[in-house]
Design an enzyme around this catalytic site. Structure first.
Site, PDB file in Angstrom:
ATOM      1  CG  ASN A 161     -64.399 -49.305 119.541  1.00  0.00           C
ATOM      2  OD1 ASN A 161     -64.231 -49.188 118.330  1.00  0.00           O
ATOM      3  ND2 ASN A 161     -65.588 -49.416 120.082  1.00  0.00           N
ATOM      4  CB  THR A 212     -73.235 -37.223 123.729  1.00  0.00           C
ATOM      5  OG1 THR A 212     -73.028 -38.098 122.614  1.00  0.00           O
ATOM      6  CG2 THR A 212     -73.614 -35.852 123.218  1.00  0.00           C
ATOM      7  CB  CYS A 249     -68.285 -47.258 112.806  1.00  0.00           C
ATOM      8  SG  CYS A 249     -67.935 -45.547 112.345  1.00  0.00           S
ATOM      9  CB  SER A 294     -69.936 -37.724 109.763  1.00  0.00           C
ATOM     10  OG  SER A 294     -69.542 -36.375 109.583  1.00  0.00           O
ATOM     11  CB  VAL A 295     -65.250 -38.959 113.606  1.00  0.00           C
ATOM     12  CG1 VAL A 295     -63.733 -39.107 113.648  1.00  0.00           C
ATOM     13  CG2 VAL A 295     -65.705 -37.888 114.585  1.00  0.00           C
ATOM     14  N   GLY A 313     -75.952 -44.906 125.368  1.00  0.00           N
ATOM     15  CA  GLY A 313     -76.835 -44.173 124.482  1.00  0.00           C
ATOM     16  C   GLY A 313     -77.555 -43.103 125.275  1.00  0.00           C
ATOM     17  CB  SER A 318     -65.320 -46.206 121.638  1.00  0.00           C
ATOM     18  OG  SER A 318     -64.395 -46.062 120.592  1.00  0.00           O
TER      19      SER A 318
END
Lengths: 257, 303
Positions: free
Chosen positions: B99, B265, B129, B70-71, B242, B21
């Site tokens: 999500n 990522t 989050c 930090s969206v 992760g 997500s």
């Protein structure tokens, strides 16, 4: 408009000024899709994030793309170590470029490393285009001769007056807007310059398109990190510089958002 | 040909690689490169009952083998998702995971009720989050918080429910058990680790939010450890994530106890990385005579 991701050979690399490099890659399918003002997200070995770099020149006939970038940190330093024969890891062409009206007189205003994406407009519009290019001093001047070779009237400005007009790009912009019948101003450069250009265009009631910068992630609109505040249909919201931009109509951008 | 499919909470994934997500939009962003159907599934951009503006930029900072973001859950709201994105997702994708985040339990329940009536295959409850002032991770950092939101949402939906855990806690297994006890069908972990970077010239944090969530290869060993600990603590399946960027990473995560993996990522570094991971897992299965991935889940042999 579609984009690609792959490794493309570097066929030319030149140094334009201290720490500023010009790289041409052989990438026919990218050149075919690319438009002035778009960018590519360039992969750098050993770094998690790609580096967004604007497209400086598009040669659809020879299938090449040109990038001009400045070494700003470790990632761009690593990119600068690549040479002819190496390959460049390119995700692109990305984003929305400039929307140039055909057969109308336009002005491009660039500041420093904001100048490269404007060169493609000059190539396409030649003498219909006037370029006002600002640099810190004579050692930082790039690409001005190439604008002239494309038949574009080019006005140079330096902050210290070492070459051309002494001072900001807005003074010659003011002059040009007064004397000529311009349909559009396209600007790319540091934020204070962009703001001043927008203000000048508003005063003369000439439409303005600006290319913006923001720290970027994916480059394709997925991660929503490269936001800039915009207003559309009276509502404020964060647009994505990578996907909704990097070029925006000036009236929809809200700075300090 | 080996069988790469995995089954989690009754839902069959054609392969175990899911887009995480917040890293893959709502499936629309990478279709120029390859179809969404190549992935086992997609966990869509975190959504809330009302549209959310998100945090001011800059929202991203690079770090060693990773990034901070930090969206702040910028999204068009759950109704917008169902209306604009879901029909295409269903048509083009495999397993579609929604999500969901919220500030209050009522927010979570309201969003989940909308999704319960929709075509999504699974719901992933985001109680982790780190980038929102209210709600978000605050639900995921205590057993009581995790239990109360899981229990409320459980009553609101019959869809398979994944609870996504934050690593920013002293004992993640306690939270995992709380989610399991309240009816979670699956847990996913880890969300990002809270971090910070400072520009030494300006003395300003790089992120306008000052702090943000760290992801990427840097967090991978932490994620493997937490997945392993949770695998030893609960009996529901785990989706591990992760810092996974290679097939070896994915297999390592499965050996630690993950039934499937999410990638995020790594896609920014190489958009093709999920496909390379899928191919690499297939190769590993062929080379090692593995017929089903369930044979390796949790099969680490600890000292």
């Amino acid at each position: 408009m579609s984009f690609f991701c792959g490794k493309y050979p570097i066929i030319e690399k030149r140094t334009l000024a201290k720490g500023i490099y010009s790289v041409v890659i052989d990438a026919p399918e990218l050149a075919d899709e690319a438009e002035a003002g778009q960018f590519a997200n360039i992969g750098v070995q050993g770094f998690t994030l790609r580096r967004p770099i604007s497209i400086c020149q598009i040669d659809k006939e020879h299938g090449t793309l040109r990038f001009v970038f400045e070494v700003r940190g470790k990632g761009t330093y690593a990119l600068a170590q690549l040479s002819e024969g190496d390959s460049l890891d390119v995700l692109g062409p990305l984003g929305r470029g400039f929307n140039i009206p055909e057969g109308k007189k336009i002005i491009v205003v660039g500041g420093g490393i904001g100048v490269p994406p404007l060169l493609e407009i000059s190539r396409e519009t030649s003498s219909m285009c006037t370029a006002i290019l600002g640099f810190r001093d004579y050692t930082r001047i790039i690409l001005n001769d190439e604008f002239e070779e494309f038949g574009t009237k080019t006005i140079l400005c330096t902050d210290d007056g070492s070459v051309g007009v002494h001072g900001l790009v807005t003074a010659p912009l003011e002059e040009e807007l007064k004397s000529g019948n311009y349909a559009l101003v396209c600007a790319c450069g540091p934020e204070p310059m962009i703001k001043a250009v927008i203000k000048t265009c508003e005063a003369h009631n000439v439409p303005c398109q600006v290319s913006l910068e923001q720290r970027m992630g994916c480059g394709v609109g997925a991660c929503v990190v490269c936001s800039c505040m915009t207003v559309r249909n009276g509502r404020e919201y964060y647009s994505r510089v990578c996907k909704d931009g990097p070029v925006f109509n000036a009236e929809e951008v809200r700075f300090n958002g | 040909m080996v069988d790469m499919s995995v089954k989690i909470a009754g839902v069959e994934f054609p392969n175990p690689v899911i887009a995480a997500s917040g890293t893959y939009g709502n499936g629309e962003c990478y279709t120029d490169l390859y179809p969404l159907s190549k992935l086992g599934g997609i966990s869509c951009k975190g959504m809330t009952i009302e549209p959310k503006l998100g945090n001011p930029p800059p929202r991203i900072a690079e770090s060693y083998s990773g990034i901070l973001n930090s969206v702040g859950l910028q999204n068009i709201g759950v109704h917008g998702f169902v209306e604009y994105y879901l029909p295409t997702l269903k048509e083009e994708g495999n397993v579609i995971i929604a999500n969901v985040a919220g500030a209050t339990i009522d927010d979570y329940v309201a969003a989940v009720e909308v999704l319960d009536a929709s075509d999504v295959d699974m719901i992933e409850l985001n109680i982790s989050c780190p980038n929102v002032k209210q709600g978000g991770a605050s639900w995921g950092i205590s057993c009581e918080g995790a239990a109360s939101v899981t229990s409320a949402v459980r009553r609101a939906t019959k869809k398979p429910l994944i609870v996504k855990l934050t690593p920013n806690v002293t004992d993640i297994t306690a939270i995992a058990k709380a989610a399991e006890a309240e009816g979670a069908d699956c847990i996913s972990l880890i969300n990002t680790l809270l971090g910070m970077r400072i520009d030494v010239k300006t003395r300003r944090p790089i992120l306008k939010n000052n702090v943000g969530g760290l992801s990427g290869p840097a967090v991978f060993p932490v994620a493997v450890r937490m997945v392993w600990q949770c695998h030893n603590a609960v009996n529901i399946p785990i989706i591990g994530m992760g810092g996974i960027s290679t097939a070896e990473d994915a297999i390592e995560m499965m050996l630690a106890g993950a039934s499937a993996v999410q990638m995020g990522t790594a896609i920014f570094t190489d958009p093709y990385s999920p496909l390379k991971v899928i191919d690499g897992i297939e190769e590993y299965m062929e080379e090692n005579g593995i017929k089903s991935l369930s044979e390796i889940v949790g099969q680490v042999k600890p000292w």
